[in-house]
Design a protein around this motif. Sequence first.
Motif, PDB file in Angstrom:
ATOM      1  N   THR A  39       0.838  -1.185   0.000  1.00  0.00           N
ATOM      2  CA  THR A  39       0.000   0.000   0.000  1.00  0.00           C
ATOM      3  C   THR A  39       0.879   1.242   0.000  1.00  0.00           C
ATOM      4  O   THR A  39       1.804   1.337   0.802  1.00  0.00           O
ATOM      5  CB  THR A  39      -0.883   0.031   1.263  1.00  0.00           C
ATOM      6  N   PRO A  40       0.610   2.224  -0.875  1.00  0.00           N
ATOM      7  CA  PRO A  40       1.362   3.484  -0.808  1.00  0.00           C
ATOM      8  C   PRO A  40       1.068   4.202   0.513  1.00  0.00           C
ATOM      9  O   PRO A  40      -0.080   4.242   0.962  1.00  0.00           O
ATOM     10  CB  PRO A  40       0.846   4.292  -1.995  1.00  0.00           C
ATOM     11  N   ALA A  41       2.091   4.759   1.127  1.00  0.00           N
ATOM     12  CA  ALA A  41       1.933   5.423   2.423  1.00  0.00           C
ATOM     13  C   ALA A  41       0.974   6.606   2.352  1.00  0.00           C
ATOM     14  O   ALA A  41       0.314   6.933   3.328  1.00  0.00           O
ATOM     15  CB  ALA A  41       3.287   5.882   2.950  1.00  0.00           C
ATOM     16  N   CYS A  42       0.870   7.249   1.197  1.00  0.00           N
ATOM     17  CA  CYS A  42      -0.016   8.403   1.068  1.00  0.00           C
ATOM     18  C   CYS A  42      -1.489   7.996   1.078  1.00  0.00           C
ATOM     19  O   CYS A  42      -2.367   8.830   1.305  1.00  0.00           O
ATOM     20  CB  CYS A  42       0.304   9.189  -0.203  1.00  0.00           C
ATOM     21  N   ASP A  43      -1.798   6.704   0.868  1.00  0.00           N
ATOM     22  CA  ASP A  43      -3.183   6.238   0.782  1.00  0.00           C
ATOM     23  C   ASP A  43      -3.698   5.546   2.033  1.00  0.00           C
ATOM     24  O   ASP A  43      -4.840   5.091   2.052  1.00  0.00           O
ATOM     25  CB  ASP A  43      -3.332   5.267  -0.403  1.00  0.00           C
ATOM     26  N   VAL A  44      -2.898   5.439   3.075  1.00  0.00           N
ATOM     27  CA  VAL A  44      -3.327   4.701   4.266  1.00  0.00           C
ATOM     28  C   VAL A  44      -4.268   5.540   5.122  1.00  0.00           C
ATOM     29  O   VAL A  44      -4.245   6.768   5.095  1.00  0.00           O
ATOM     30  CB  VAL A  44      -2.124   4.220   5.104  1.00  0.00           C
ATOM     31  N   ARG A  45      -5.130   4.820   5.891  1.00  0.00           N
ATOM     32  CA  ARG A  45      -6.084   5.476   6.782  1.00  0.00           C
ATOM     33  C   ARG A  45      -5.914   4.925   8.201  1.00  0.00           C
ATOM     34  O   ARG A  45      -5.422   3.813   8.382  1.00  0.00           O
ATOM     35  CB  ARG A  45      -7.506   5.206   6.310  1.00  0.00           C
ATOM     36  N   ARG A  46      -6.365   5.699   9.170  1.00  0.00           N
ATOM     37  CA  ARG A  46      -6.284   5.290  10.572  1.00  0.00           C
ATOM     38  C   ARG A  46      -7.000   3.952  10.777  1.00  0.00           C
ATOM     39  O   ARG A  46      -8.103   3.745  10.287  1.00  0.00           O
ATOM     40  CB  ARG A  46      -6.947   6.356  11.445  1.00  0.00           C
ATOM     41  N   ARG A 105      -0.857  -1.937  12.000  1.00  0.00           N
ATOM     42  CA  ARG A 105      -2.060  -1.109  11.962  1.00  0.00           C
ATOM     43  C   ARG A 105      -1.674   0.361  12.096  1.00  0.00           C
ATOM     44  O   ARG A 105      -0.892   0.723  12.961  1.00  0.00           O
ATOM     45  CB  ARG A 105      -3.010  -1.516  13.083  1.00  0.00           C
ATOM     46  N   ILE A 106      -2.241   1.187  11.229  1.00  0.00           N
ATOM     47  CA  ILE A 106      -1.922   2.615  11.205  1.00  0.00           C
ATOM     48  C   ILE A 106      -2.615   3.346  12.355  1.00  0.00           C
ATOM     49  O   ILE A 106      -3.804   3.161  12.597  1.00  0.00           O
ATOM     50  CB  ILE A 106      -2.360   3.253   9.862  1.00  0.00           C
ATOM     51  N   ALA A 107      -1.836   4.170  13.033  1.00  0.00           N
ATOM     52  CA  ALA A 107      -2.343   5.070  14.063  1.00  0.00           C
ATOM     53  C   ALA A 107      -1.800   6.463  13.734  1.00  0.00           C
ATOM     54  O   ALA A 107      -0.961   6.612  12.847  1.00  0.00           O
ATOM     55  CB  ALA A 107      -1.870   4.628  15.445  1.00  0.00           C
ATOM     56  N   PHE A 108      -2.300   7.465  14.439  1.00  0.00           N
ATOM     57  CA  PHE A 108      -1.794   8.819  14.262  1.00  0.00           C
ATOM     58  C   PHE A 108      -1.322   9.341  15.604  1.00  0.00           C
ATOM     59  O   PHE A 108      -1.996   9.166  16.621  1.00  0.00           O
ATOM     60  CB  PHE A 108      -2.879   9.745  13.696  1.00  0.00           C
ATOM     61  N   ARG A 109      -0.130   9.956  15.608  1.00  0.00           N
ATOM     62  CA  ARG A 109       0.416  10.604  16.794  1.00  0.00           C
ATOM     63  C   ARG A 109       0.971  11.942  16.350  1.00  0.00           C
ATOM     64  O   ARG A 109       1.834  11.999  15.470  1.00  0.00           O
ATOM     65  CB  ARG A 109       1.519   9.744  17.412  1.00  0.00           C
ATOM     66  N   ASP A 110       0.483  13.007  16.921  1.00  0.00           N
ATOM     67  CA  ASP A 110       0.902  14.363  16.543  1.00  0.00           C
ATOM     68  C   ASP A 110       0.737  14.585  15.034  1.00  0.00           C
ATOM     69  O   ASP A 110       1.614  15.120  14.368  1.00  0.00           O
ATOM     70  CB  ASP A 110       2.362  14.622  16.943  1.00  0.00           C
ATOM     71  N   ASP A 111      -0.382  14.131  14.478  1.00  0.00           N
ATOM     72  CA  ASP A 111      -0.714  14.267  13.048  1.00  0.00           C
ATOM     73  C   ASP A 111       0.288  13.574  12.132  1.00  0.00           C
ATOM     74  O   ASP A 111       0.460  13.964  10.986  1.00  0.00           O
ATOM     75  CB  ASP A 111      -0.853  15.739  12.654  1.00  0.00           C
ATOM     76  N   ARG A 112       0.960  12.553  12.625  1.00  0.00           N
ATOM     77  CA  ARG A 112       1.890  11.765  11.804  1.00  0.00           C
ATOM     78  C   ARG A 112       1.428  10.319  11.812  1.00  0.00           C
ATOM     79  O   ARG A 112       0.925   9.811  12.818  1.00  0.00           O
ATOM     80  CB  ARG A 112       3.307  11.849  12.377  1.00  0.00           C
ATOM     81  N   LYS A 113       1.630   9.638  10.699  1.00  0.00           N
ATOM     82  CA  LYS A 113       1.257   8.234  10.569  1.00  0.00           C
ATOM     83  C   LYS A 113       2.280   7.388  11.316  1.00  0.00           C
ATOM     84  O   LYS A 113       3.481   7.575  11.161  1.00  0.00           O
ATOM     85  CB  LYS A 113       1.219   7.836   9.105  1.00  0.00           C
TER      86      LYS A 113
END
Length: 127
Positions: A39-46, A105-113
């Motif tokens: 998966t391209p990193a720009c297309d991942v979701r939380r 699994r993708i998470a977000f911390r300080d608006d970063r993947k």
Amino acid sequence: MAIEERPSPVRRFMRRLFASPEELDAEDLQRDAAESGCTPACDVRRGQLVTITGRLRTVVYTPRTNLPTLEADLYDGSDLIRLVWLGRRRIAGIEPGRSVTARGRIAFRDDRKVIYNPYYELEAPRP
């Protein structure tokens, strides 16, 4: 159904001639990611379970009083994803410039993947 046009050999030559090394490296990384089916990193979701492949840009050990962490930025040519190993000070082979495939699994911390404690595979160094 759209037909994807390939640029002419002259256009590809001119692109390589005038593009910056960073742009060419990003294109190579994106092509490798597409070929591997990641998966391209720009297309991942939380919350999405993803497999990302790319090159480690930075690796930082963050000593904390309650839980040390090892953090690495993985760049796949489209975006950065931070890999975080909790409770680790060092992992053999995790160093800047190394190619890695990571799954988690993708998470977000300080608006970063971020992917916490990812499953990872080190790619063989290229000659």
